[in-house]
Design a protein around this motif. Structure first.
Motif, short mmCIF file in Angstrom:
data_model
loop_
_atom_site.label_atom_id
_atom_site.label_comp_id
_atom_site.label_asym_id
_atom_site.label_seq_id
_atom_site.Cartn_x
_atom_site.Cartn_y
_atom_site.Cartn_z
N ALA A 1 0.90 -1.26 0.22
CA ALA A 1 0.50 0.25 0.06
C ALA A 1 1.00 0.84 0.10
O ALA A 1 0.18 2.18 -0.68
N LYS A 2 1.92 1.13 0.08
CA LYS A 2 2.87 2.38 0.65
C LYS A 2 3.35 3.13 -1.27
O LYS A 2 4.24 3.77 -1.26
N ARG A 3 2.94 1.61 -2.15
CA ARG A 3 4.21 1.56 -3.49
C ARG A 3 2.64 1.91 -4.40
O ARG A 3 2.27 2.21 -5.33
N VAL A 4 1.57 1.35 -4.06
CA VAL A 4 0.46 1.29 -4.88
C VAL A 4 -0.53 2.18 -4.26
O VAL A 4 -1.05 1.65 -3.11
N ALA A 5 -1.90 2.86 -5.34
CA ALA A 5 -2.12 3.40 -5.16
C ALA A 5 -3.18 2.31 -4.67
O ALA A 5 -3.61 1.54 -5.00
N PRO A 6 -4.61 2.92 -2.98
CA PRO A 6 -5.28 1.58 -2.51
C PRO A 6 -6.01 1.14 -3.27
O PRO A 6 -6.83 0.08 -3.24
N VAL A 7 -6.89 2.30 -4.28
CA VAL A 7 -8.45 1.21 -4.45
C VAL A 7 -7.14 0.75 -5.98
O VAL A 7 -8.19 -0.30 -5.95
N LEU A 8 -6.40 0.93 -7.22
CA LEU A 8 -5.78 -0.57 -7.56
C LEU A 8 -5.80 -1.72 -6.47
O LEU A 8 -5.94 -2.68 -6.89
#
Length: 142
Positions: free
Chosen positions: A25-32
């Motif tokens: 979650a620190k590298r990818v948007a949470p919605v994705l």
């Protein structure tokens, strides 16, 4: 006993999921992250339903869809919290929602067994060993 073992297995699964999600979650948007994880989960579950020939109904699909939508919204909020906050605080705090079914059962008049007190305890503070005066497992008292 089976229910307790399944619950413990679920707890391990969610714990591993929390750990991995806090990193991703620190590298990818949470919605994705939710989109990817829920899409994969849907494919796996559909394969299981087809493989075991599980019967289903339109009403069940409607309830499942509503539950999935609410769960996905909760996951987006949770992953955003993991991306911006400390996992040691976010994960236990988010898991405190597990008390809702217990409260509903109590309101319906059901009485929990003695195991509930042991399994429903949730700490919502980070554990930083630098602040300990004694090893927490030593049993030492001041």
């Amino acid at each position: 006993m089976t229910a307790i073992l399944l619950a413990l297995g679920s707890s391990v699964g969610y714990g591993v999921s929390d750990f991995l999600a806090s990193r991703v979650a620190k590298r990818v948007a949470p919605v994705l992250l939710v989109l990817y994880s829920q899409a994969l989960q849907s494919v796996v579950l559909l394969a299981v339903v087809v493989a075991v020939r599980q019967p289903y109904s339109a009403g069940g699909l409607a309830w499942g869809t509503a539950s999935g939508a609410i769960g996905a919204a909760g996951l987006v909020a949770y992953y955003q919290a993991l991306a911006t906050g400390q996992t040691a605080i976010v994960a236990p705090l988010a898991s405190s929602g597990a008390v809702l079914p217990v409260l509903v059962d109590l309101a319906r008049g059901e009485r929990p067994g003695p195991v509930l007190g042991l399994l429903s305890h949730v700490d919502t503070v980070p554990a930083d060993p630098r602040g300990w005066r004694h090893d927490p497992w030593s049993g030492a008292l001041d």
